[in-house]
Motif scaffolding. Structure first.
Motif, PDB file in Angstrom:
ATOM      1  N   ARG A   1       0.839  -1.194   0.000  1.00  0.00           N
ATOM      2  CA  ARG A   1       0.000   0.000   0.000  1.00  0.00           C
ATOM      3  C   ARG A   1       0.876   1.247   0.000  1.00  0.00           C
ATOM      4  O   ARG A   1       1.924   1.276   0.622  1.00  0.00           O
ATOM      5  N   GLY A   2       0.449   2.249  -0.714  1.00  0.00           N
ATOM      6  CA  GLY A   2       1.228   3.491  -0.778  1.00  0.00           C
ATOM      7  C   GLY A   2       1.871   3.651  -2.143  1.00  0.00           C
ATOM      8  O   GLY A   2       1.698   2.808  -3.029  1.00  0.00           O
ATOM      9  N   LYS A   3       2.639   4.721  -2.273  1.00  0.00           N
ATOM     10  CA  LYS A   3       3.289   5.009  -3.553  1.00  0.00           C
ATOM     11  C   LYS A   3       4.177   3.842  -3.949  1.00  0.00           C
ATOM     12  O   LYS A   3       4.946   3.353  -3.132  1.00  0.00           O
ATOM     13  N   ASN A   4       4.054   3.402  -5.202  1.00  0.00           N
ATOM     14  CA  ASN A   4       4.886   2.277  -5.630  1.00  0.00           C
ATOM     15  C   ASN A   4       6.205   2.769  -6.205  1.00  0.00           C
ATOM     16  O   ASN A   4       6.237   3.668  -7.033  1.00  0.00           O
ATOM     17  N   ASP A   5       7.301   2.168  -5.750  1.00  0.00           N
ATOM     18  CA  ASP A   5       8.615   2.455  -6.323  1.00  0.00           C
ATOM     19  C   ASP A   5       8.895   1.389  -7.370  1.00  0.00           C
ATOM     20  O   ASP A   5       9.168   0.227  -7.050  1.00  0.00           O
ATOM     21  N   GLU A   6       8.852   1.798  -8.636  1.00  0.00           N
ATOM     22  CA  GLU A   6       8.994   0.850  -9.754  1.00  0.00           C
ATOM     23  C   GLU A   6      10.362   0.163  -9.765  1.00  0.00           C
ATOM     24  O   GLU A   6      10.539  -0.861 -10.417  1.00  0.00           O
ATOM     25  N   ARG A   7      11.331   0.749  -9.049  1.00  0.00           N
ATOM     26  CA  ARG A   7      12.646   0.090  -8.994  1.00  0.00           C
ATOM     27  C   ARG A   7      12.543  -1.238  -8.251  1.00  0.00           C
ATOM     28  O   ARG A   7      13.298  -2.165  -8.495  1.00  0.00           O
ATOM     29  N   PHE A   8      11.595  -1.329  -7.305  1.00  0.00           N
ATOM     30  CA  PHE A   8      11.374  -2.596  -6.609  1.00  0.00           C
ATOM     31  C   PHE A   8      10.541  -3.557  -7.455  1.00  0.00           C
ATOM     32  O   PHE A   8      10.844  -4.738  -7.572  1.00  0.00           O
ATOM     33  N   GLY A   9       9.451  -3.044  -8.010  1.00  0.00           N
ATOM     34  CA  GLY A   9       8.546  -3.910  -8.759  1.00  0.00           C
ATOM     35  C   GLY A   9       7.300  -3.169  -9.186  1.00  0.00           C
ATOM     36  O   GLY A   9       7.169  -1.966  -8.947  1.00  0.00           O
ATOM     37  N   PRO A  10       6.361  -3.884  -9.816  1.00  0.00           N
ATOM     38  CA  PRO A  10       5.191  -3.242 -10.427  1.00  0.00           C
ATOM     39  C   PRO A  10       4.131  -2.805  -9.416  1.00  0.00           C
ATOM     40  O   PRO A  10       4.034  -3.367  -8.325  1.00  0.00           O
ATOM     41  N   ARG A  11       3.353  -1.801  -9.802  1.00  0.00           N
ATOM     42  CA  ARG A  11       2.221  -1.345  -8.981  1.00  0.00           C
ATOM     43  C   ARG A  11       1.224  -2.479  -8.737  1.00  0.00           C
ATOM     44  O   ARG A  11       0.824  -2.757  -7.632  1.00  0.00           O
ATOM     45  N   PHE A  12       0.812  -3.113  -9.843  1.00  0.00           N
ATOM     46  CA  PHE A  12      -0.202  -4.167  -9.745  1.00  0.00           C
ATOM     47  C   PHE A  12       0.481  -5.508  -9.973  1.00  0.00           C
ATOM     48  O   PHE A  12       0.879  -5.836 -11.088  1.00  0.00           O
ATOM     49  N   LEU A  13       0.607  -6.237  -8.889  1.00  0.00           N
ATOM     50  CA  LEU A  13       1.433  -7.443  -8.923  1.00  0.00           C
ATOM     51  C   LEU A  13       0.597  -8.684  -9.230  1.00  0.00           C
ATOM     52  O   LEU A  13      -0.416  -8.926  -8.576  1.00  0.00           O
ATOM     53  N   ASN A  14       1.048  -9.449 -10.198  1.00  0.00           N
ATOM     54  CA  ASN A  14       0.382 -10.718 -10.490  1.00  0.00           C
ATOM     55  C   ASN A  14       0.651 -11.709  -9.360  1.00  0.00           C
ATOM     56  O   ASN A  14       1.787 -11.907  -8.946  1.00  0.00           O
ATOM     57  N   MET A  15      -0.392 -12.331  -8.851  1.00  0.00           N
ATOM     58  CA  MET A  15      -0.229 -13.281  -7.746  1.00  0.00           C
ATOM     59  C   MET A  15      -0.780 -14.668  -8.123  1.00  0.00           C
ATOM     60  O   MET A  15      -1.299 -15.394  -7.275  1.00  0.00           O
ATOM     61  N   SER A  16      -0.664 -15.014  -9.420  1.00  0.00           N
ATOM     62  CA  SER A  16      -1.228 -16.297  -9.843  1.00  0.00           C
ATOM     63  C   SER A  16      -0.367 -17.482  -9.402  1.00  0.00           C
ATOM     64  O   SER A  16      -0.847 -18.599  -9.310  1.00  0.00           O
ATOM     65  N   GLU A  17       0.918 -17.225  -9.131  1.00  0.00           N
ATOM     66  CA  GLU A  17       1.766 -18.323  -8.636  1.00  0.00           C
ATOM     67  C   GLU A  17       2.751 -17.793  -7.598  1.00  0.00           C
ATOM     68  O   GLU A  17       3.955 -17.787  -7.824  1.00  0.00           O
ATOM     69  N   PRO A  18       2.245 -17.382  -6.429  1.00  0.00           N
ATOM     70  CA  PRO A  18       3.164 -16.835  -5.427  1.00  0.00           C
ATOM     71  C   PRO A  18       4.171 -17.870  -4.927  1.00  0.00           C
ATOM     72  O   PRO A  18       5.293 -17.514  -4.557  1.00  0.00           O
ATOM     73  N   TYR A  19       3.753 -19.124  -4.896  1.00  0.00           N
ATOM     74  CA  TYR A  19       4.640 -20.194  -4.414  1.00  0.00           C
ATOM     75  C   TYR A  19       5.070 -21.009  -5.630  1.00  0.00           C
ATOM     76  O   TYR A  19       4.233 -21.589  -6.328  1.00  0.00           O
ATOM     77  N   SER A  20       6.359 -21.044  -5.879  1.00  0.00           N
ATOM     78  CA  SER A  20       6.923 -21.618  -7.098  1.00  0.00           C
ATOM     79  C   SER A  20       6.530 -23.083  -7.285  1.00  0.00           C
ATOM     80  O   SER A  20       6.887 -23.945  -6.473  1.00  0.00           O
ATOM     81  N   LYS A  21       5.834 -23.352  -8.379  1.00  0.00           N
ATOM     82  CA  LYS A  21       5.432 -24.743  -8.647  1.00  0.00           C
ATOM     83  C   LYS A  21       6.644 -25.659  -8.843  1.00  0.00           C
ATOM     84  O   LYS A  21       6.670 -26.772  -8.321  1.00  0.00           O
ATOM     85  N   PRO A  22       7.663 -25.201  -9.579  1.00  0.00           N
ATOM     86  CA  PRO A  22       8.849 -26.069  -9.707  1.00  0.00           C
ATOM     87  C   PRO A  22       9.525 -26.360  -8.362  1.00  0.00           C
ATOM     88  O   PRO A  22       9.996 -27.475  -8.134  1.00  0.00           O
ATOM     89  N   MET A  23       9.557 -25.372  -7.467  1.00  0.00           N
ATOM     90  CA  MET A  23      10.165 -25.633  -6.150  1.00  0.00           C
ATOM     91  C   MET A  23       9.310 -26.621  -5.353  1.00  0.00           C
ATOM     92  O   MET A  23       9.841 -27.504  -4.664  1.00  0.00           O
ATOM     93  N   ILE A  24       7.988 -26.485  -5.449  1.00  0.00           N
ATOM     94  CA  ILE A  24       7.108 -27.417  -4.740  1.00  0.00           C
ATOM     95  C   ILE A  24       7.313 -28.835  -5.279  1.00  0.00           C
ATOM     96  O   ILE A  24       7.433 -29.794  -4.509  1.00  0.00           O
ATOM     97  N   ALA A  25       7.390 -28.956  -6.608  1.00  0.00           N
ATOM     98  CA  ALA A  25       7.572 -30.284  -7.219  1.00  0.00           C
ATOM     99  C   ALA A  25       8.896 -30.896  -6.771  1.00  0.00           C
ATOM    100  O   ALA A  25       8.963 -32.085  -6.420  1.00  0.00           O
ATOM    101  N   LYS A  26       9.942 -30.072  -6.758  1.00  0.00           N
ATOM    102  CA  LYS A  26      11.252 -30.572  -6.327  1.00  0.00           C
ATOM    103  C   LYS A  26      11.209 -30.991  -4.848  1.00  0.00           C
ATOM    104  O   LYS A  26      11.740 -32.049  -4.480  1.00  0.00           O
TER     105      LYS A  26
END
Ligand code: HPA
Length: 270
Positions: free
Chosen positions: A140-165
């Motif tokens: 929440r708050g002003k987004n600093d694009e150097r860190f990442g995007p304003r609207f973050l995709n959260m369709s795979e927050p937990y890495s499927k390849p890491m879970i499989a491994k």
């Protein structure tokens, strides 16, 4: 905040000279994982510029640096919880710093209350997804694009390849793991019977007071993330009545050797 993060990362780099690939956040009763690290540096939070200081019983406050096999790691021994009074920016500050140290994969552990019928105290859960019900959002708050995007995709927050491994490594190691959806609440109260019921109705399998903010911020910076939870109490009507912080710590410590060896293997083999 960018400048603060950089300042802190520069301080740590000057002290350690390391570029850890893996970050690890250790949950309640799971701190002895650091015994698996070939430790080169331990920096108490109190000595790190801009870091909040941990207060909760059972949490040691230090960043631990070293290697596991040929991988460089930085582990947070003790995390910052929202219920302690820290802002979400403070809770997640160390994750921002990790990114600036070079971390590209984050492993987060926690103790949680289970509501899924197949769980029991001591079950080890690989977190597949989460439901964020914290009352404040770390982005929440002003987004600093150097860190990442304003609207973050959260369709795979937990890495499927890491879970499989992790699943295949758990099988090799003879460790029983189950899947789960983690619901994050602010605490510090444990849930009432009706709240555990709500957690189940909402579609989650376990509930706790951490992890979600750190994972959101890690994903904001495109860090690949893996979450593992130890069920320390079951929130079903029959046996919920006595859960205490001591019981949570004790149950987590019992499952700790399994969680430790699984995280260790994942870091070495993924
Ligand atoms: N609820 C919330 N947080 C927890 C629990 C719980 O039952 N167990 C361990 N952490």
């Amino acid at each position: 905040m960018w400048e603060q993060v950089q300042q802190t990362a520069d301080y740590i780099k000057a002290k350690t000279g390391l570029n850890p690939e893996y970050g690890v956040i250790l949950g309640s009763g799971l701190g002895s994982f650091t015994d698996d690290i070939n430790i080169t540096h331990t920096l108490p939070y109190s000595e790190i510029p801009n870091f909040p200081v941990s207060t909760v019983q059972g949490h040691k406050g230090a960043l631990v640096f070293g290697t596991i096999g040929d991988k460089q790691v930085v582990a947070m021994q003790g995390r910052f919880h929202f219920y302690e009074g820290y802002s979400m920016k403070e809770v997640t500050f160390p994750v921002r710093v990790m990114k600036h140290l070079g971390v590209s994969k984050l492993i987060v552990s926690n103790a949680s209350g289970g509501v899924k019928d197949s769980y029991q105290v001591g079950s080890v859960v690989l977190i597949n997804d989460h439901i964020n019900m914290f009352p404040e959002h770390p982005l929440r708050g002003k987004n600093d694009e150097r860190f990442g995007p304003r609207f973050l995709n959260m369709s795979e927050p937990y890495s499927k390849p890491m879970i499989a491994k992790a699943k295949s490594l758990a099988q090799d190691l003879g460790i029983e793991v189950q899947d789960g959806i983690y619901l994050g609440l602010q605490g510090p109260t444990f849930e009432t019977i009706s709240e555990y019921h709500m957690v189940k109705i909402l579609g989650a399998d376990c509930v706790g007071m951490s992890t979600v903010p750190e994972v959101i911020v890690a994903r904001h910076m495109d860090i690949e993330t893996f979450g593992i939870s130890v069920i320390t109490d079951m929130g079903n009507e029959e046996n919920i009545e006595t859960v205490s912080h001591e019981e949570v710590l004790e149950a987590a410590r019992k499952a700790e050797p399994q969680v430790r060896s699984l995280i260790k293997a994942l870091i070495q083999k993924y």
